[in-house]
Design an enzyme around this catalytic site. Structure first.
Site, PDB file in Angstrom:
ATOM      1  N   LYS A  88      35.500   7.272  31.439  1.00 53.16           N
ATOM      2  CA  LYS A  88      35.007   6.344  30.413  1.00 53.16           C
ATOM      3  C   LYS A  88      34.323   5.109  30.990  1.00 53.16           C
ATOM      4  CE  LYS A  88      37.443   7.569  26.262  1.00 53.16           C
ATOM      5  NZ  LYS A  88      38.230   8.775  26.623  1.00 53.16           N
ATOM      6  N   GLU A 110      35.458  -0.194  19.099  1.00 51.00           N
ATOM      7  CA  GLU A 110      36.626   0.273  18.359  1.00 51.00           C
ATOM      8  C   GLU A 110      37.324   1.306  19.238  1.00 51.00           C
ATOM      9  OE1 GLU A 110      34.909   3.675  18.496  1.00 51.00           O
ATOM     10  OE2 GLU A 110      33.650   2.266  17.440  1.00 51.00           O
ATOM     11  N   SER A 381      38.469  15.079  33.706  1.00 44.50           N
ATOM     12  CA  SER A 381      37.929  13.860  33.096  1.00 44.50           C
ATOM     13  C   SER A 381      38.834  12.651  33.281  1.00 44.50           C
ATOM     14  CB  SER A 381      37.671  14.094  31.603  1.00 44.50           C
ATOM     15  OG  SER A 381      38.830  14.601  30.968  1.00 44.50           O
TER      16      SER A 381
HETATM   17  C1  PLP Z   1      38.363  10.009  25.964  1.00 41.78           C
HETATM   18  C2  PLP Z   1      38.677  11.126  26.890  1.00 41.78           C
HETATM   19  C3  PLP Z   1      38.146  12.423  26.681  1.00 41.78           C
HETATM   20  C4  PLP Z   1      37.339  12.812  25.481  1.00 41.78           C
HETATM   21  O1  PLP Z   1      36.112  12.168  25.350  1.00 41.78           O
HETATM   22  P1  PLP Z   1      34.733  12.926  25.600  1.00 41.78           P
HETATM   23  O2  PLP Z   1      33.730  11.978  25.036  1.00 41.78           O
HETATM   24  O3  PLP Z   1      34.772  14.239  24.882  1.00 41.78           O
HETATM   25  O4  PLP Z   1      34.594  13.098  27.076  1.00 41.78           O
HETATM   26  C5  PLP Z   1      38.433  13.401  27.616  1.00 41.78           C
HETATM   27  N1  PLP Z   1      39.200  13.146  28.693  1.00 41.78           N
HETATM   28  C6  PLP Z   1      39.726  11.927  28.924  1.00 41.78           C
HETATM   29  C7  PLP Z   1      40.581  11.721  30.127  1.00 41.78           C
HETATM   30  C8  PLP Z   1      39.486  10.876  28.032  1.00 41.78           C
HETATM   31  O5  PLP Z   1      40.018   9.674  28.269  1.00 41.78           O
END
Ligand code: PLP
Length: 398
Positions: A88, A110, A381
């Site tokens: 993020k 938000e 992610s």
């Molecule tokens: C917020 C988040 C997501 C989902 O958001 P995308 O916009 O679909 O990438 C996925 N993995 C993690 C670790 C997150 O914090």
């Protein structure tokens, strides 16, 4: 196949479905983003922050033991090692820097579970820009620690007590604020959703993930992977790793959604968040895209064990890429994600986010059928420390 940079639509998806009063704000943002996105000074400064503040490039790690267990060669893109523990920050650093270049003094955002709000607070602090985060009052109680994190980093968290007191009410309040204060304020959206230019801009800021993979995999394999697998909520980590490979037709792209308890829905609720797999065309949060809705077009309550995937919409570009067959939408159930979570912990010493565990789980299922090919990249992610209470809770239920 590649979209024109200025295009407001991805095929029939995307666009700006917003109240008239927001149009000037979106036009200004589009103009300013176009002005700086290829600017050498802007990009040098952004790269500096991504590297020295964010810890990029994130490693591409050959997960040998997981590869052996699942029966295919697996590389993990380690976004869990980025500052803040997820992808993020790539986006919030980009948007915070843009805020500075636009000469604006204030960031609003938000947040639902608090992950995006936390990444906004980090970027706001790094650039010394005042940051205010709207959050449903219920969510501020459920996510106490993230509220505290944001406050520690100097952000103001504003609890929203209207409606269901959750994310959608926080979005309404943030929109209202932006309309009233657009001259001084930038509205930071956290995924490839919302009206144009957000889906394009957030995708571009997240594309650093895929660009790094291109170089890293060439160094290790001397070729591109057969497939890339990423979990998909709004779709920013997926678009970030997919986008640089869209023109490489030999690289298969898998968007793994949250199948929750299965792809069933009632009139009000979906037991899942699999929008690409089970949604229909509609308008949500300012864009035409695929949406979980009932036959009257009312938005269904979505569900997932992973808070970051629990969303009734999906980025418009993903809806487009799914329609033309360039990405393959698929899903993992809550139970499968949990199993994969434990696999990665035990075999590799890496605790993944429950969101990312959905991507791992899909590889576990699909590797055997051969559909992924011989070399697979999974986008991890984020890290899973934030999810331990959830995992522990499930254990105790059983
Ligand atoms: C917020 C988040 C997501 C989902 O958001 P995308 O916009 O679909 O990438 C996925 N993995 C993690 C670790 C997150 O914090």
């Amino acid at each position: 196949m590649k979209q024109e940079p200025g295009l407001t639509k991805f095929g029939k998806y995307g666009g700006q479905f917003v109240p008239e009063v927001l149009m000037p704000a979106l036009e200004e943002l589009t103009e300013q983003y176009e002005r700086y996105k290829d600017d050498a000074v802007f990009n040098e400064e952004l790269n500096y922050y991504l590297r020295d503040f964010g810890g990029r490039p994130s490693p591409l790690y050959h997960a040998k033991r997981l590869s052996k267990e699942y029966g295919t060669k697996i590389y993990l893109k380690r976004e869990d090692l980025v500052h803040g523990g997820a992808h993020k920050l790539n986006n919030t650093l980009g948007q915070a820097l843009l805020t500075k270049y636009m000469g604006k003094k204030r960031i609003i955002a938000e947040t639902g579970a608090g992950q995006h709000g936390t990444a906004c607070a980090m970027a706001g602090a790094a650039f010394g820009i005042s940051t205010e985060v709207y959050m449903g009052a219920k969510d501020t109680v459920r996510q106490r620690m993230n509220v505290y994190r944001m406050e520690l980093m100097g952000a103001k968290v504003i609890p929203v007590r209207s409606g269901s007191q959750t994310l959608k009410d926080a979005i309404n309040e943030a929109m209202r604020d932006w309309v009233a204060n657009v001259e001084t304020t930038h509205y930071m959206i956290g995924s490839v959703v919302g009206p144009h230019p957000y889906p394009m801009m957030v995708r571009d800021f997240q594309s650093v993930i895929g660009k790094e993979v291109r170089t890293q995999i060439m160094g290790k394999e001397g070729r591109f992977p057969d497939s890339i697998v990423a979990c998909t909520g709004g779709g920013s980590n997926a678009m970030g790793i997919f986008h640089p490979f869209i023109g490489d037709d030999d690289v298969a792209l898998f968007a793994v959604e949250a199948g929750g308890g299965g792809l069933k829905s009632t009139d009000k609720e979906a037991l899942h968040s699999a929008t690409l797999c089970a949604g229909e065309e509609g308008v949500l949060h300012g864009a035409r895209t695929k949406v979980l809705q009932n036959k009257y077009g009312q938005i269904l309550e979505s569900s997932s064990i992973a808070a970051g995937l629990d969303y009734a919409g999906v980025g418009p570009e993903l809806a487009y890429l799914a329609d033309i067959g360039r990405i393959k939408p698929c899903y993992s159930l809550d139970s499968e994600a949990l199993e994969a979570f434990h696999d990665l912990c035990r075999l590799e010493g890496i605790i993944p986010a429950l969101e990312s565990s959905h991507a791992v789980a899909y590889v576990k299922k699909a590797a055997a059928s051969g559909e992924l090919g011989d070399v697979v990249v999974i986008n991890i992610s984020g890290r899973g420390d934030k999810d331990l209470e959830t995992v522990l809770g499930v254990k105790h239920e059983n």
